[in-house]
Design an enzyme around this catalytic site. Structure first.
Site, PDB file in Angstrom:
ATOM      1  N   ASP A 367       0.958  -1.125  -0.143  1.00  0.00           N
ATOM      2  CA  ASP A 367      -0.111  -0.067  -0.052  1.00  0.00           C
ATOM      3  C   ASP A 367       0.875   1.214   0.020  1.00  0.00           C
ATOM      4  O   ASP A 367       2.041   1.221   0.738  1.00  0.00           O
ATOM      5  CB  ASP A 367      -0.797  -0.069   1.398  1.00  0.00           C
ATOM      6  CG  ASP A 367      -1.749   1.126   1.533  1.00  0.00           C
ATOM      7  OD1 ASP A 367      -2.404   1.588   0.514  1.00  0.00           O
ATOM      8  OD2 ASP A 367      -1.536   1.879   2.384  1.00  0.00           O
ATOM      9  N   ASP A 558      -1.519  -0.325   6.080  1.00  0.00           N
ATOM     10  CA  ASP A 558      -1.627   0.031   7.689  1.00  0.00           C
ATOM     11  C   ASP A 558      -3.015   0.759   7.734  1.00  0.00           C
ATOM     12  O   ASP A 558      -3.454   1.054   8.957  1.00  0.00           O
ATOM     13  CB  ASP A 558      -0.767   1.268   7.546  1.00  0.00           C
ATOM     14  CG  ASP A 558      -1.484   2.662   6.972  1.00  0.00           C
ATOM     15  OD1 ASP A 558      -1.707   2.632   5.716  1.00  0.00           O
ATOM     16  OD2 ASP A 558      -1.183   3.686   7.446  1.00  0.00           O
ATOM     17  N   ASP A 562      -7.276  -1.249   4.021  1.00  0.00           N
ATOM     18  CA  ASP A 562      -6.386  -2.439   3.686  1.00  0.00           C
ATOM     19  C   ASP A 562      -6.871  -3.525   4.219  1.00  0.00           C
ATOM     20  O   ASP A 562      -6.353  -4.682   3.914  1.00  0.00           O
ATOM     21  CB  ASP A 562      -4.849  -2.149   4.119  1.00  0.00           C
ATOM     22  CG  ASP A 562      -4.448  -0.685   3.370  1.00  0.00           C
ATOM     23  OD1 ASP A 562      -4.540  -0.549   2.091  1.00  0.00           O
ATOM     24  OD2 ASP A 562      -3.597  -0.208   4.037  1.00  0.00           O
TER      25      ASP A 562
END
Length: 681
Positions: A367, A558, A562
């Protein structure tokens, strides 16, 4: 209402638990397993002392209490171990047999049940050679492993609960011109909500009145707060940063974006069947060997003219030796060392499956926001025009100190980090959607976007922002330069990507941010494969798409957005500075928020798996050597007999070898830059 229903659903027992635990919460299951282990461990101590091991090997001479025979005393103490502590093994074995499979539950149940039953029979018929200690110690060791494993499994339901807790419990609803506080669960579509500065938005909706900036990072992953004006859509559980908003609720309950993310996490967790441990895969064949070997041994000695009790003793010894502690310790010892190796470097493996999964990863999906980048706006460039950078920052910081805009905070922080003392601004004026004006040292300073510059008649920043936010500055109507603000890459991101590539792992960036920003960051850190502008609901699907190509995928993230992808991936890795939901959903947590630890975690996983395989090889090889001795094959020619008590002692030696081999994992060579860092952090 639906949120309340979901909360009750999440307290249900996870699939695959024993019948004993039906209807119990995860916390209650962990306590129950701990209690079973404690009973087995405490009662095993006196059982061992009053056994043949205690008497003949350890030299223990104290007579049994109440004038009882040693075997009778052991039998009485073993009853709670078998019928309370060890009962889950018999229940689990019954489930496995009904499913026509063989697993560790069957193996342990056979070893404990046969050994205990034989010993009871001998005790009740006048006494003789018994081995209650083998049954109870075996139960204690296996229960210890199950207790630790079950503690690690508790994160799934906690993750769902933390997701639900993001939504505010109460909402301010405007009804007949009055502000009424109402439970969020009671809000219906069409209600007009009042959202004050600093408050969470209760449900998805549309802004009807007011202007503000909303922090959506916990749901969308967007690092910068998003401007909201009448007509703009807002997402439930996001945070209103400054202005007061009136929001018309459009989606409530299970229809909100947050509820959809909850559903996706549940779906990903439930669709991914838990992998079998290496020990469980070996157990199927070891169970067959134990059962067949025991039966053949019993029949062979009966055919040779031995007494039934003697033949049974050989048969039970075969069963006991085929389920040595080394097999139960083969994976846990390697995992213990591997997990400790990671913990010393800020890497937390939640369970054995996470370590095993880390060893097989060939694709890492990163990410962007908060993982590759710092996750907050920062000044990345200052371009003065007609003055030096320090003076430009001094003037702009004076204006921005008076502003509540998140970009203003980034400028002030940047100036402070460089020791620049801002001047004093007077006549501050915030212009919503444009910027701010103030007088600094007698000059009119304008800081804002292109529209404000045009209004001031000043030159503006260039069109090519390269994925950055450009803040233009004008002094007395003359363009004085611009400041670029963006979410900057973490210092170790480039080294992390290089380390992953050196390990033969493909690296992919996955982000909900815009294409330009994603490409800029990817170029900085050396990532070629970029998936940008991906909605939260699509992230898990992107991971599944990579998996459908035969890739073993680790997802690193995080944020709440996600969480579904972390659950869908073969391995979820959470950056420690992220949300609690991401941390709970993932199998690995990087406590120091350092992407270089992704490569370190995978290296530790590979090294640990090698030790697990070596230990399992020894455990199975040990069985192959000990089995004929336990069966009495060498008794007629060499007089070599392996009694149950000696079998128990030999298991300890086998376990010691397994533990020593696991400790050698500490010599594992880690990626450059990982091994020399502070292990106490």
């Amino acid at each position: 209402m639906e949120t309340t229903m979901k909360r009750r659903d999440h307290d249900a027992t996870p699939a695959g638990s024993h019948d004993e635990h039906a209807g119990m919460s995860m916390a209650a299951m962990v306590r129950d397993m701990r209690n079973r282990f404690a009973v087995a461990a405490l009662l095993s101590i006196p059982i061992v002392l009053w056994s043949h091991i205690g008497r003949d090997v350890m030299g223990f001479t104290t007579p049994a209490p109440f004038g009882l025979r040693d075997d009778v005393f052991q039998m009485l103490l073993s009853i709670p171990v078998v019928f309370y502590s060890g009962w889950i093994f018999f229940a689990g074995a019954a489930i496995a047999l009904r499913a026509r499979t063989l697993d560790m539950m069957v193996l342990v149940a056979v070893a404990i049940g046969t050994g205990w039953s034989y010993s009871v029979g001998v005790t009740l018929t006048g006494g003789g050679e018994v081995f209650f200690e083998a049954a109870t110690v075996l139960a204690a060791f296996v229960l210890l492993g199950h207790w630790f494993e079950m503690r690690a499994r508790g994160g799934a339901s906690d993750a769902i609960r933390r997701l639900l807790d993001l939504a505010p419990p109460m909402a301010l609803v405007l009804r007949d011109g009055e502000v009424v506080e109402s439970p969020t669960a009671a809000v219906v579509a069409g209600d007009l909500l009042l959202v004050r500065p600093g408050a969470k938005i209760p449900t998805d909706g549309v802004v009807e009145q007011g202007e503000s900036f909303v922090d959506e990072s916990m749901v969308t992953g967007e690092s910068l707060p998003v401007a909201k004006t009448p007509g703009a859509e807002v997402i439930g559980a996001t945070i209103n940063r400054n202005g007061t908003l009136r929001v018309r609720a459009t989606k409530v309950g299970a229809d909100t974006a947050l509820a959809q993310i909850v559903a996706l996490v549940q779906q990903a967790q439930n669709s991914k069947a838990p992998g079998q441990r290496l020990a469980d895969r070996a157990a199927f064949w070891l169970v067959l060997v134990a059962l067949i070997g025991g039966a053949v041994t019993f029949a062979a000695w009966l055919g040779a003219g031995r007494e039934v009790t003697e033949a049974l003793l050989f048969a039970i010894t075969v069963v006991v030796i085929t389920c040595p502690d080394a097999l139960g310790l083969a994976t846990p010892t390697a995992i213990m060392v591997g997990a400790g190796l990671g913990a010393g470097r800020g890497i937390l493996f939640k369970n054995a499956m996470a370590i095993e999964a880390a060893a097989r990863i060939d694709t890492v999906v990163l990410d962007k926001t908060g993982t590759i980048t710092m996750g907050e706006p920062a000044v990345v460039d200052v371009a003065p025009n007609g003055t030096d950078a320090g003076e430009l920052l001094r003037l702009v910081a004076a204006v921005e100190r008076e502003s509540e805009h998140p970009l203003a905070e980034a400028v002030v922080r940047y100036a402070e980090e460089r020791g620049i003392e801002p001047a004093t601004a007077t006549g501050f004026e915030a212009i919503p959607g444009h910027g701010a004006l103030a007088t600094v040292d007698g000059a009119r300073v304008a800081v804002g976007n292109r529209r404000l510059m045009r209004r001031e008649g000043a030159s503006v920043a260039p069109d090519d922002a390269a994925g950055r936010t450009l803040v233009s500055v004008a002094i007395d109507g003359v363009g004085a330069g611009w400041i670029a603000i963006a979410d900057a890459a973490r210092p170790s991101a480039l080294a992390a990507v290089r380390a992953l590539r050196d390990a033969g792992i493909e690296v992919v960036m996955l982000t909900g941010d815009n294409e330009a920003t994603a490409r800029r960051i990817a170029a900085e850190v050396g990532i070629e494969h970029v998936l940008a502008e991906v909605l939260p609901s699509e992230k898990a699907a992107k991971v599944a798409e990579l998996q459908s190509q035969g890739k073993r995928v680790a997802m690193v993230g995080d944020g709440v957005n996600d969480a579904p992808a972390l659950a869908q991936a073969d391995l979820g890795i959470a950056i420690g500075a992220g949300t609690d939901v991401a941390i709970e959903t993932a199998g690995v947590v990087l406590m120091r928020s350092d992407p270089i630890d992704v490569a370190t975690a995978l290296t530790i996983g590979r090294g640990t798996l090698r030790k697990m395989r070596q230990n399992l090889g020894w455990a199975v090889g040990y069985n192959a050597l000990a089995l004929p001795i336990a069966a009495g094959v060498f008794e007629p020619s060499l007089g070599l007999v392996l009694r149950p008590e000696i079998a128990a002692l030999s298991m300890s030696g086998s376990s010691l070898l397994v533990a020593v081999n696991a400790l050698l994992l500490k010599r594992l060579r880690l990626p450059a830059g990982a091994a020399t860092r502070d292990r106490t952090a």
